[in-house]
Structures are given as C-alpha cells and as structure tokens.
Design an enzyme around this catalytic site. Structure first.
Site, PDB file in Angstrom:
ATOM      1  N   GLU A 194      34.885  36.743  33.894  1.00  0.00           N
ATOM      2  CA  GLU A 194      35.644  36.433  32.679  1.00  0.00           C
ATOM      3  C   GLU A 194      36.429  37.635  32.188  1.00  0.00           C
ATOM      4  OE1 GLU A 194      36.634  35.571  28.480  1.00  0.00           O
ATOM      5  OE2 GLU A 194      35.541  37.283  29.301  1.00  0.00           O
ATOM      6  N   ASP A 237      29.514  39.259  33.255  1.00  0.00           N
ATOM      7  CA  ASP A 237      30.268  40.481  33.493  1.00  0.00           C
ATOM      8  C   ASP A 237      30.681  41.113  32.170  1.00  0.00           C
ATOM      9  OD1 ASP A 237      32.090  38.278  33.177  1.00  0.00           O
ATOM     10  OD2 ASP A 237      33.711  39.565  33.905  1.00  0.00           O
TER      11      ASP A 237
END
Length: 392
Positions: free
Chosen positions: A144, A82
């Site tokens: 994250e 991500d």
C-alpha cells in the site's frame, strides 16, 4: 517511565490482546516492499481463530486473503502491513521497530498506519462467537505504501475472477482527525500523475535560430493546464486541484539553451471527472503547445485511482452506531485526504475507511496511546455485531 513489554501473544488464547499483537507486527520491519515475516505473524493468529488463509504473492509482494465462514454477507477488513521508511533512526524517542510502550503510549513505525488497526480488528474477532450469520474476511497487502501495483489491486482482480463475493469492506486507515471516532472516510478523490517532457535542441543563447528552446513550450503547457478551473466542488467533495510538483531543466550555464525540460503534475479530482478524460485533456494541451515547435513533446499519464463515494445509508449507519456505542461521538462522514487501497476495493463492494487518529503517521516517533488501540478494538467489535444484525 517505560513499561515492561506485555507477554507474547498467545495464539491459543480465546481473546487476543490487540496491543501485544500490534507490538508483534511492529517488530517486523516491513518497510515496503519487504515483508520480514509480518504476514506470518498475522496468518498464525488468523488460523488459530479458524480462518482459512491464502497467501497471494504477486511479484515480490506478500498478500493475504483470509476468510472464516462460507455464508453471506461477507464483511471484509482490509489493510496493509507494509510501512514507510523510518527516516533518521537517531531522532526517534524509542527504536522504530522495538515497539516500546512509554507512559501508556506505543511507539513504532506502523503503530498508527496501520498495524495497530489490523491488531484491533483481529482482537475484536477473537471476542466474538465462531459461528456468525455470515462470513468475516481479511484482505491484507504489503504494497500500500509503495507503487501499489502488486498488492490490493491484484488481489481484487484475482478474487473477482474467482467469483469471490465481498459484500462490504472496512479499511483500517487512520481516518480520525483529533479524537478516535471523530471521522469516517466514505469516499476519496481520484489521483492522476503526468510526466511531461519537452525535447528541443541545445545551442548558444546568441544564436537561437540554431537551437530549439524547450522552456517556452513547457511554460506554455503548464500555463494552459493551470489556467483551467477544474470545478467548484462536487457534492460531499472539495474542488479538484492541479499541482505542479517539479520542473527541471538541468542547466547550470548562463549562455546555453538547454536540450530538454521536464515537469510533473498531480491532479486530485472529485467525481465530476474521470481519469481518462483528464488524461485526454493533458495530452491535448501538450499537442496544442507543440504546434510549430521543431522538437518533441510527450506526456506520460498514470491514473492511480478514480474518485468514489459510498453513499450514506445502512452501511455507514453501522459504523456511526458502533462509534457511538464505544465513544459517544457522532463521526463526520468525510471524503478528504489522499488515496488508499479503498480505490481498488470499491470495484468489489461498498467500502468505508475507519481507524486511529492519524496525527503521527509517517512521522518520526509515530505513536498511539495503548488505550486507543483497545478502544478501537471495542469499536470494531460493536461494528461487527451491528453489521450482522443489519445485513444478515
């Protein structure tokens, strides 16, 4: 001059091109919490290299745990697919998800943080024999950069419950400061956020006895919190610090005592403290400041990670040696910076962080020289070799 894009990554090839794989990942616009097929790209590559892959979805977050081999030691690479939002598209030199290479530099969101590091480790593995004296694994999350509630922390909990053993872990965060290999993170400070609310009673400033002004109480709370010197530092760590990040009353009038005041603080703390102790202190100071106040005071605390340190030793020697093999540099072993998913993985095994130069992470025109990606792959390959020589 813009160079042509490399040939697509071939999952049948023996040695993968880390730059081409990084491009394939960047072209998936996986702005947290979206995945947009990034995990599929990675899973195909790992399965072609003989890894057994497990998709571990929690909530709307895609996670992947992949392992090749059953023997110990198990060396894990951890990272995230991500990325943060791109900001102003028009401000980018090249499209943030086009993964263009211009003058030997790869542009794109995630180029530094941290799709290129994932690609480099996969490429490093592709250059090694299938049979190693132990196991290799990947722990990759899509959470994250977000709230980090359904990503690595959930995967770690699930693996621990299953009895899965990871002996050591490398997190591919962009830890290098100025030159590739000049810094390795062996620990991080912890982090706690606190949302403080003081609810009083609105009224006219000329009749304060009919109101309950929340602002003096909030000022007292913040003064109490800021007046304490948390510590003077801890071996290998900088001093802990408390920062007020917002104060809000929402009052546009000059003759009104407002009904409420809100503030938020963040503490970055070294191993001299535990999150629960700091939380108890914040709550205590709020109670003390509320004595005699007819309104309500509340503190909501969230510990996003505890401080940790991986002591220098055989494992850190492996990383230092691998960096030296590829670059001739001796990296600084550091605990500076923010938090990362290493704060969750530390409950399973010793963990260190090492990756690219982080100068452009999260910025417009996030970018990395393609040679640095190749060099990082070479470092990771040397690291794996040194690891099994030391621990198998």
């Amino acid at each position: 001059m813009t160079s042509p894009a490399p040939d697509p990554v071939s999952i049948d090839s023996v040695a993968l091109d880390p730059v081409a794989l990084a491009q394939a990942l960047i072209r998936r616009p996986s702005v947290t919490p979206a995945d947009e097929g990034a995990m599929d790209v990675l899973q195909r590559q790992l399965e072609a290299l003989g890894f057994a892959c497990r998709r571990m979805r929690f909530g709307q977050i895609e996670n992947l745990y992949a392992r090749r081999g059953t023997a110990r030691p198990n060396l894990c690479f951890a990272g995230h697919t991500d990325v943060v939002p791109v900001g102003d598209d028009a401000a980018w030199t090249a499209g943030p998800f086009e993964a263009e290479i211009k003058d030997g530099v790869l542009y794109g969101r995630g180029a530094v943080d941290m799709k290129s590091a994932i690609a480099a480790f996969v490429a490093a593995v592709s250059n090694l024999p299938r049979e190693l004296p132990g196991s290799l694994s990947f722990l990759i999350t899509g959470d994250e950069e977000g709230v980090a509630e359904d990503g690595t922390v959930k995967v770690v909990q699930a693996l621990a419950a299953e009895g899965e053993v990871i002996d050591h872990c490398i997190v591919g965060e962009p830890t290098s400061a100025n030159l590739l290999g000049d810094m390795v993170k062996i620990g991080r400070r912890g982090s706690i956020n606190a949302w403080i609310a003081v609810d009083g009673r609105q009224g006219h400033v000329a009749y304060p006895h009919r109101a309950a002004n929340p602002i003096p109480v909030m000022v007292d709370i913040l003064s109490r919190l800021q007046s304490r010197v948390l510590d003077e530092g801890y071996a290998g760590f900088q001093p802990s610090n408390l920062e007020v990040t917002t104060v809000d009353v929402g009052n546009t009038a000059t003759n009104v005592i407002p009904a409420s005041a809100k503030a938020r603080i963040n503490i970055r703390f070294n191993p001299a403290h535990k999150g629960k102790d700091l939380q108890a202190w914040i709550e205590h100071e709020c109670r003390e400041a509320a004595e005699g106040f007819s309104g309500r005071v509340e503190a909501l605390c969230k510990i996003s990670g505890e401080a940790f340190l991986t002591e220098p030793g055989a494992f850190t020697d492996v990383i230092v040696g691998a960096v030296g093999d590829a670059t001739g540099r001796v990296p600084e072993l550091s605990t500076t910076g923010g938090t990362s998913d290493a704060r969750f993985i530390r409950s399973l095994c010793p963990v260190v962080e090492f990756g690219l130069v982080g100068a452009t992470m999260h910025a417009v025109d996030e970018r990395v020289p393609v040679q640095e990606i190749q060099d990082l792959a070479n470092i990771y390959q040397a690291l794996i070799g040194r690891y099994f020589a030391a621990f198998a």
